[in-house]
Motif scaffolding. Sequence first.
Motif, PDB file in Angstrom:
ATOM      1  N   ASN A   1       2.872  -3.265  -6.498  1.00  0.00           N
ATOM      2  CA  ASN A   1       1.468  -2.678  -6.563  1.00  0.00           C
ATOM      3  C   ASN A   1       0.559  -3.094  -5.443  1.00  0.00           C
ATOM      4  OD1 ASN A   1       1.747  -1.294  -9.099  1.00  0.00           O
ATOM      5  ND2 ASN A   1       1.916  -3.379 -10.039  1.00  0.00           N
ATOM      6  N   ASN A   2       1.357  -3.378  -4.134  1.00  0.00           N
ATOM      7  CA  ASN A   2       0.577  -4.168  -3.229  1.00  0.00           C
ATOM      8  C   ASN A   2       1.076  -3.104  -1.989  1.00  0.00           C
ATOM      9  OD1 ASN A   2       0.123  -5.552  -0.700  1.00  0.00           O
ATOM     10  ND2 ASN A   2       0.595  -7.427  -1.822  1.00  0.00           N
ATOM     11  N   ARG A   3      -0.233  -2.460  -1.439  1.00  0.00           N
ATOM     12  CA  ARG A   3      -0.137  -1.580  -0.503  1.00  0.00           C
ATOM     13  C   ARG A   3       0.482  -2.059   0.864  1.00  0.00           C
ATOM     14  NH1 ARG A   3      -2.271   3.624   0.763  1.00  0.00           N
ATOM     15  NH2 ARG A   3      -2.795   3.664   2.977  1.00  0.00           N
ATOM     16  N   ALA A   4      -0.017  -3.331   1.307  1.00  0.00           N
ATOM     17  CA  ALA A   4       0.363  -4.106   2.439  1.00  0.00           C
ATOM     18  C   ALA A   4       2.024  -4.165   2.491  1.00  0.00           C
ATOM     19  CB  ALA A   4      -0.168  -5.593   2.751  1.00  0.00           C
ATOM     20  N   VAL A   5       2.619  -4.533   1.376  1.00  0.00           N
ATOM     21  CA  VAL A   5       4.068  -4.469   1.334  1.00  0.00           C
ATOM     22  C   VAL A   5       4.596  -3.206   1.818  1.00  0.00           C
ATOM     23  CG1 VAL A   5       6.152  -4.807  -0.107  1.00  0.00           C
ATOM     24  CG2 VAL A   5       4.038  -6.173  -0.366  1.00  0.00           C
ATOM     25  N   TRP A   6       4.148  -1.984   1.027  1.00  0.00           N
ATOM     26  CA  TRP A   6       4.639  -0.829   1.607  1.00  0.00           C
ATOM     27  C   TRP A   6       4.341  -0.490   3.104  1.00  0.00           C
ATOM     28  CZ3 TRP A   6       8.364   0.456  -1.378  1.00  0.00           C
ATOM     29  CH2 TRP A   6       8.309   0.255  -2.962  1.00  0.00           C
ATOM     30  N   THR A   7       3.291  -0.699   3.587  1.00  0.00           N
ATOM     31  CA  THR A   7       2.938  -0.698   4.991  1.00  0.00           C
ATOM     32  C   THR A   7       3.942  -1.348   6.042  1.00  0.00           C
ATOM     33  OG1 THR A   7       0.675  -0.312   4.327  1.00  0.00           O
ATOM     34  CG2 THR A   7       0.868  -0.853   6.555  1.00  0.00           C
ATOM     35  N   ALA A   8       4.130  -2.623   5.514  1.00  0.00           N
ATOM     36  CA  ALA A   8       5.192  -3.181   6.317  1.00  0.00           C
ATOM     37  C   ALA A   8       6.445  -2.548   6.219  1.00  0.00           C
ATOM     38  CB  ALA A   8       5.221  -5.013   5.926  1.00  0.00           C
ATOM     39  N   LEU A   9       6.857  -2.308   5.155  1.00  0.00           N
ATOM     40  CA  LEU A   9       8.088  -1.762   4.925  1.00  0.00           C
ATOM     41  C   LEU A   9       8.340  -0.353   5.874  1.00  0.00           C
ATOM     42  CD1 LEU A   9       9.240  -2.648   1.239  1.00  0.00           C
ATOM     43  CD2 LEU A   9       9.953  -3.705   3.165  1.00  0.00           C
ATOM     44  N   ALA A  10       7.435   0.463   5.806  1.00  0.00           N
ATOM     45  CA  ALA A  10       7.210   1.624   6.379  1.00  0.00           C
ATOM     46  C   ALA A  10       7.288   1.424   7.910  1.00  0.00           C
ATOM     47  CB  ALA A  10       6.271   2.359   5.915  1.00  0.00           C
TER      48      ALA A  10
END
Length: 112
Positions: A67-76
Amino acid sequence: MKRVNPLKLNKLQLRTLVLTQIIARTQPDDAWDADGSVTILRLPHAHGDHLHVGEFVVNMADASGFNNRAVWTALARKGLVRDKDVPPIVLTRDGLEYDTGLDHHFLTKSDH
């Protein structure tokens, strides 16, 4: 010898990625693309203080990256998922093959 965590992901990013890798392994054949990526349409839902990821029961604190947008941004940004806007999650071949060093935490299946 293959290096563990070569992209230097932080702990939350690593936990999120390894859980996503486990979910990916349970996806149907039509979720897989010819390039080796896999599309995950839904993330597991919490049941109180835990959720089910594949055959495992995971503490919600360990899955907070879902549920953490920053995590998905980093993975992308690192090419492990295609897009920071999830779901759906498109886990790339690099994301599937990334050595998080956390697989040993998921050796025991749940009896729950």
